[in-house]
Design a protein around this motif. Structure first.
Motif, PDB file in Angstrom:
ATOM      1  N   TRP A   1      35.717  34.038  37.114  1.00  0.00           N
ATOM      2  CA  TRP A   1      35.759  35.273  36.335  1.00  0.00           C
ATOM      3  C   TRP A   1      34.496  36.098  36.595  1.00  0.00           C
ATOM      4  O   TRP A   1      34.549  37.302  36.858  1.00  0.00           O
ATOM      5  CB  TRP A   1      35.875  34.900  34.856  1.00  0.00           C
ATOM      6  CG  TRP A   1      36.154  36.061  33.957  1.00  0.00           C
ATOM      7  CD1 TRP A   1      36.551  37.320  34.353  1.00  0.00           C
ATOM      8  CD2 TRP A   1      36.067  36.096  32.544  1.00  0.00           C
ATOM      9  NE1 TRP A   1      36.727  38.113  33.257  1.00  0.00           N
ATOM     10  CE2 TRP A   1      36.438  37.377  32.134  1.00  0.00           C
ATOM     11  CE3 TRP A   1      35.724  35.151  31.582  1.00  0.00           C
ATOM     12  CZ2 TRP A   1      36.461  37.762  30.787  1.00  0.00           C
ATOM     13  CZ3 TRP A   1      35.763  35.530  30.242  1.00  0.00           C
ATOM     14  CH2 TRP A   1      36.116  36.813  29.853  1.00  0.00           C
TER      15      TRP A   1
ATOM     16  N   GLU B   1      44.282  43.217  41.840  1.00  0.00           N
ATOM     17  CA  GLU B   1      43.615  43.787  40.671  1.00  0.00           C
ATOM     18  C   GLU B   1      43.068  42.674  39.794  1.00  0.00           C
ATOM     19  O   GLU B   1      43.741  41.672  39.567  1.00  0.00           O
ATOM     20  CB  GLU B   1      44.618  44.592  39.846  1.00  0.00           C
ATOM     21  CG  GLU B   1      45.107  45.824  40.559  1.00  0.00           C
ATOM     22  CD  GLU B   1      45.020  47.030  39.661  1.00  0.00           C
ATOM     23  OE1 GLU B   1      45.148  46.844  38.453  1.00  0.00           O
ATOM     24  OE2 GLU B   1      44.792  48.131  40.179  1.00  0.00           O
ATOM     25  N   ARG B   2      41.868  42.863  39.261  1.00  0.00           N
ATOM     26  CA  ARG B   2      41.254  41.885  38.353  1.00  0.00           C
ATOM     27  C   ARG B   2      41.380  40.470  38.910  1.00  0.00           C
ATOM     28  O   ARG B   2      41.836  39.542  38.231  1.00  0.00           O
ATOM     29  CB  ARG B   2      41.910  41.969  36.979  1.00  0.00           C
ATOM     30  CG  ARG B   2      41.530  43.232  36.240  1.00  0.00           C
ATOM     31  CD  ARG B   2      42.349  43.381  34.995  1.00  0.00           C
ATOM     32  NE  ARG B   2      43.699  43.760  35.338  1.00  0.00           N
ATOM     33  CZ  ARG B   2      44.582  44.221  34.476  1.00  0.00           C
ATOM     34  NH1 ARG B   2      44.248  44.357  33.232  1.00  0.00           N
ATOM     35  NH2 ARG B   2      45.790  44.564  34.853  1.00  0.00           N
TER      36      ARG B   2
ATOM     37  N   LEU C   1      49.539  40.320  32.147  1.00  0.00           N
ATOM     38  CA  LEU C   1      48.657  41.248  32.863  1.00  0.00           C
ATOM     39  C   LEU C   1      49.089  41.486  34.310  1.00  0.00           C
ATOM     40  O   LEU C   1      48.887  42.562  34.838  1.00  0.00           O
ATOM     41  CB  LEU C   1      47.211  40.739  32.846  1.00  0.00           C
ATOM     42  CG  LEU C   1      46.571  40.620  31.467  1.00  0.00           C
ATOM     43  CD1 LEU C   1      45.101  40.265  31.598  1.00  0.00           C
ATOM     44  CD2 LEU C   1      46.717  41.901  30.675  1.00  0.00           C
TER      45      LEU C   1
END
Lengths: 504, 483
Positions: free
Chosen positions: A20, A108-109, A153
């Protein structure tokens, strides 16, 4: 002190945090961190293979027991037997596969995605290891949250709906299980004066048959939702369809297995007599799942939905096998879980790859893909026929053994369940025909679709080897799980009853 | 009052002294920073003094108060929460100049004084005085120094409904006094046990007290005021109402029921069970359709108080422990959630950041606050690895242990409904940033506010994964409330 099992949980948990944090720096770092964390777990697990297969040894390969919340009799108790081991290996391997196939899909992310993936893996490994009922429940709930994020998500069009439905179904049922756990613990405390959540201590707790039935039902519903068994399956097609590819792989390959594992480890051994009485109902649900799942799979146009319903059908076999409760059926259940994890995972990967290329999962818009993408189509063909139970591939062994075992428990159920194989052949071949064969229809994607990349080919190659290996030489798996299954069977046979063989 | 009693009561005396000192300070020199910092320092001192006073416990301090383990725990929780609210208020009010703000801290201190004394009350007089000190100060806080019409409206609503509930409470106390001739909890219990079990006076009195307390705890069907006042009050004050006043009132009513033996009264228990079930289901169902985060949290707090009643009904050692742990978890989580709302809001903006749209894309624009709020919401939903998970486990354990079938069933159903709306906020935060807001850079929240949130977050996770120290502390203090 044996730290191995704790490391097994800590590595992916900490890896998730690192992934993360590193996501902000470079999008590829989380991927590598995830791969390293899972590979480290795999390396730790591999030396455990083959231990405790000698007769006469304890079924537990390794265990650890630390005080956690001593005031409530809760301890951090992890135990590993052959059954846990093979399921953990499946989890880690499918986790690795998920990372690799997300390389181009998830942009993404990236950090958060891999963090959730690793945390979900941590939760699942914990579920397979925990033998303290509270710890088990902790991990059971823990795997829910990252899975929710993976769907909500990074999923497709209706992802929020699907994710919330998934969480509400599983949470509702797992709270029922919590109530059942607590009731069991208090009954045990009243009988012995000793407050404990230790599974091994709670085995054989005496209670009235009505109480045992209700408590068994609390556990059963939680696991039947996760499995999923008809009529608790409605979350599954939505969640599988809307999840990103890696999410579908984890859901189908690993999360569903936690339900089956729970049935094997907890429902029958903790409440042998009640489970024995309940067996006809559970087997009916299993057979209903086999036929109903196959029938619905047959009617789908969305490829992912079709595979999702085929999962319902395959898990129906697992339910049937668990409640047949004899050695053959249980061996079949284990192989079926592994084979389903591999083959369904592979099919989801292929659909994901297809969607990346032609931007649809609708089989009405496909056709003749073999010409454009021979490799993808070839792999699709292999896993479709694995799914229908072709001899020589893993699923055949699983389904065959389950049917063989359940034949000894109940002939009528087995006869009806066998029809599922026919239906399975129908939908699997229909998938191949509609997508890969036939006339080439106009592709919605403008550019000419390209075939599988080397990364995907390597993954699919590995999975093909696994499914063939399981199909041709499943004996090592049987050896590995035999002591564990024998111990479970010993606990799960009601006293005064002969094993369930020969009785419905 | 002998020396030992004086020592045990010192933290409360100190709080009174701090209040007077801050009042004089404001009179001498008006300065927002000075008033805020002396309030924070004073509350901190009281928090430190409380464990130092613990060795003297348990001890009776005049017929009105007692200082025992449960007082140390619940008053400590009140003081700690008030400290957090004070720091958050300083961050919230610390923006550009906007008129006098000093009395806010004075009101905060008097409200805290009332709240901190409630857990120590063993007499109707101290019960009522503490409650009124708390309520009247809150009235000022709700409407204080805000240009918004909602604040004034919320203040008036609280005034009228709070007054009505106090009247109920007083009437109930008067009935019991008329019946038994005493206002001390312990003597009420002794006389009630010796007397007629179906005494109508006592039953009506208890029901009226329950009504008054139901208002303060915002339990269904006395919950109507909650969402309006939570929405209208400034975010730190909302946190105060949601946490500090609830802990204080819950602690005193817990003591009253244990000492006055309300548990033995079957009709009262049935009424409480009904209120608990209605609160759990009603709060969660009403929260489903909210598009305002403060209102959503208001309804969710109704449900949480309903959950708490399960432990209350369960009673016994396990019930008391469960209630204490759940209140601690609720305090940490609610302070965190409202604190984050406060950190996102500025009082000059006309309204707090409480609409669902304000939370769109928050993971992008304010990653720390958004991730923290996400974990707070998971805790409210009772998912691991948070305190809320352990707390809910504890509650269900106490309910199952006491064989409360319907309340536990309502708890399970309520929790499942709850998941939906907590996750809705999470989903909103994960949405893309709205175009209108992406142009303007987000205002940065004061650093020390974020530090408080980080501390709460650390507590939430640490005690959520390793709750043994907290449980040991509760066993040492609040677990002994039965004595």
């Amino acid at each position: 002190m044996n730290m191995l099992l704790i490391l097994l949980l800590l590595i992916p948990a900490i890896g998730g945090v690192l992934a993360w944090l590193s996501g902000a720096r470079h999008p590829d770092w989380p991927r590598w961190i995830a791969i390293f964390a899972l590979a480290a777990d795999l390396l730790l697990t591999l030396p455990l293979i083959g231990r405790a297969v000698m007769p006469g040894q304890s079924a537990w390969i390794t265990s650890i027991d630390l005080p956690w919340i001593p005031q409530l009799g809760i301890s951090f108790e992890l135990n590993l037997d052959g059954l846990s081991l093979v399921l953990i290996l499946l989890t880690i391997v499918l986790g690795l596969v998920s990372v690799v196939i997300s390389w181009s899909e998830i942009t993404e992310r990236v950090g958060l995605f891999h963090a959730n993936l690793l945390w979900a893996t941590t939760g699942v490994i914990g579920v397979f290891l925990a033998l303290d009922l509270f710890l088990f429940f902790f991990f059971w709930e823990l795997m829910l949250v990252p899975m929710y994020f993976l769907i909500a998500l990074w999923g497709h069009e209706h992802r929020f709906y699907a994710a919330i439905k998934f969480v509400i179904f599983t949470q509702g049922s797992s709270l029922l299980m919590l109530v059942a756990i607590l009731a069991l613990v208090f009954i045990h405390q009243r009988a012995t004066g000793h407050l404990t959540f230790d599974y091994l201590a709670l085995l054989g707790t005496k209670m009235s048959s009505a109480t045992a039935f209700w408590l068994m039902l609390g556990f059963f519903i939680a696991f039947a939702v996760k499995l999923p068994a008809v009529p608790f399956h409605t979350w599954l097609p939505d969640a599988h369809t809307e999840a990103p590819t890696a999410g579908s792989v984890l859901l189908a390959g690993v999360l569903l297995k936690t339900g089956a594992y729970g049935l094997l480890r907890f429902v029958v051994p903790l409440f042998p007599a009640a489970a024995h009485e309940f067996a006809p109902v559970a087997m009916t649900l299993g057979v209903a799942g086999i036929l109903y799942g196959a029938l619905l799979a047959f009617g789908q146009n969305d490829m992912k939905r079709m595979i999702a319903y085929s999962s319902v059908s395959h898990m129906g076999f697992v339910l049937l096998g668990v409640f047949a409760w004899n050695t053959l059926a249980l061996q079949g259940v284990v192989v079926q879980m592994l084979a389903h994890g591999v083959s369904t995972g592979a099919l989801f990967i292929l659909v994901g790859a297809l969607q990346e290329r032609i931007h649809t999962r609708d089989m009405r818009l496909m056709g003749g893909l073999w010409g454009a993408m021979p490799r993808l189509s070839g792999f699709g063909m292999i896993f479709a026929i694995a799914s229908l139970g072709l001899p020589g591939l893993g699923n055949f062994i699983g389904e065959f053994l389950i049917l063989l075992g359940s034949f000894r428990a109940s002939v009528p159920f087995t006869v009806v369940a066998s029809l599922g194989l026919v239906a399975g052949a129908a939908y699997a071949l229909l998938l191949v025909q509609r997508a890969f064969h036939g006339r080439t229809t106009a592709q919605p994607g403008s550019a000419k679709p390209f075939d599988l990349t080397a990364r995907h080919i390597a993954v699919m190659g590995g999975l093909v080897l696994a499914i063939i290996g399981l199909g041709l030489y499943p004996q090592p798996v049987f050896d590995q799980v035999a002591p564990g299954l024998a111990a479970l069977q010993h606990e799960g046979t009601p006293p005064g009853n002969t094993p369930m063989e020969g009785q419905p | 009052m002998n020396a030992a009693a004086f020592k045990a009561f010192a933290p409360f005396t100190l709080l009174g002294v701090v209040t007077i000192a801050v009042m004089l300070l404001i009179a001498v020199r008006r300065n927002h920073h000075l008033a805020a910092l002396s309030t924070i320092a004073g509350l901190l001192l009281c928090c430190i003094a409380l464990p130092l006073a613990a060795p003297a416990a348990p001890i009776a301090v005049t017929p009105l108060f007692v200082v025992d383990g449960s007082v140390i725990f619940y008053s400590g929780l009140v003081l700690g929460s008030a400290l957090v609210v004070a720091i958050l208020s300083y961050a919230y009010l610390g923006g550009p100049e906007q008129g006098p703000r000093e009395e806010y801290y004075l009101l905060l201190l008097t409200a805290t004084l009332g709240a901190a004394l409630l857990p120590a009350s063993v007499h109707f007089a101290s019960f009522f005085l503490g409650l009124e000190t708390l309520s009247i100060s809150l009235l000022g806080l709700i409407a204080y120094a805000s240009p918004r019409e909602e604040s004034a409206e919320a203040g008036i609503k609280y005034l009228i409904l709070g007054g009505a509930s106090s009247a109920f409470l007083l009437f109930g106390m008067a009935l019991i006094y008329a019946d038994l001739g005493t206002m001390s909890f312990a003597q009420i219990g002794a006389l009630a046990r010796a007397g007629n079990p179906h005494d109508l006076f006592r039953l009506v009195g208890a029901a009226m007290i329950l009504t008054g307390v139901g208002f303060k705890l915002s339990l269904v069907p006395f919950h109507m005021w909650t969402p309006d006042i939570y929405e209208g009050a400034p975010a730190p004050v909302t946190a105060f109402i949601a946490v500090v006043s609830k802990i204080a009132v819950f602690a005193v009513i817990l003591r009253y029921f244990i000492l006055a033996d309300g548990q033995a009264d079957a009709s009262l228990r049935a009424g409480l069970a009904m209120i608990a079930i209605l609160s759990m289901l009603g709060g969660n169902l009403l929260a489903l359709m909210q598009n305002n985060v403060k209102r959503l949290l208001a309804y969710s707090s109704i449900a949480h108080l309903g959950y708490l009643l399960v432990a209350f009904l369960a009673g016994g050692a396990l019930g008391n422990e469960a209630a204490a742990y759940y209140l601690a978890a609720y305090a940490v989580t609610s302070l965190g959630a409202f604190g984050i709302v406060a950190q996102l809001s500025t009082p000059g903006a006309g309204r707090d950041a409480d609409r669902m749209e304000d939370y769109h894309g928050l993971f992008r624009t304010r990653p720390f606050l958004a991730s923290s709020l996400a974990l707070m919401l998971l805790s409210l939903a009772g998912l691991p690895p948070t305190m809320g998970f352990i707390g809910k486990f504890y509650l269900i354990a106490s309910g199952v242990g006491a064989g409360l079938f319907w309340p536990v069933a309502a708890l399970v159903v309520g929790s499942v409904i709850g998941i939906y709306y907590y996750l809705r906020v999470l989903v909103a935060m994960a949405m893309p940033v709205p175009a209108a807001r992406s142009a303007a850079p987000p205002a940065t929240a004061p650093l020390f506010g974020n530090v408080v949130i980080a501390v709460l977050l650390a507590l939430l996770l640490m005690l959520g994964t390793y709750p043994a120290p907290a449980i040991a502390l509760i066993r040492l203090t609040a677990g002994a409330v039965a004595g």
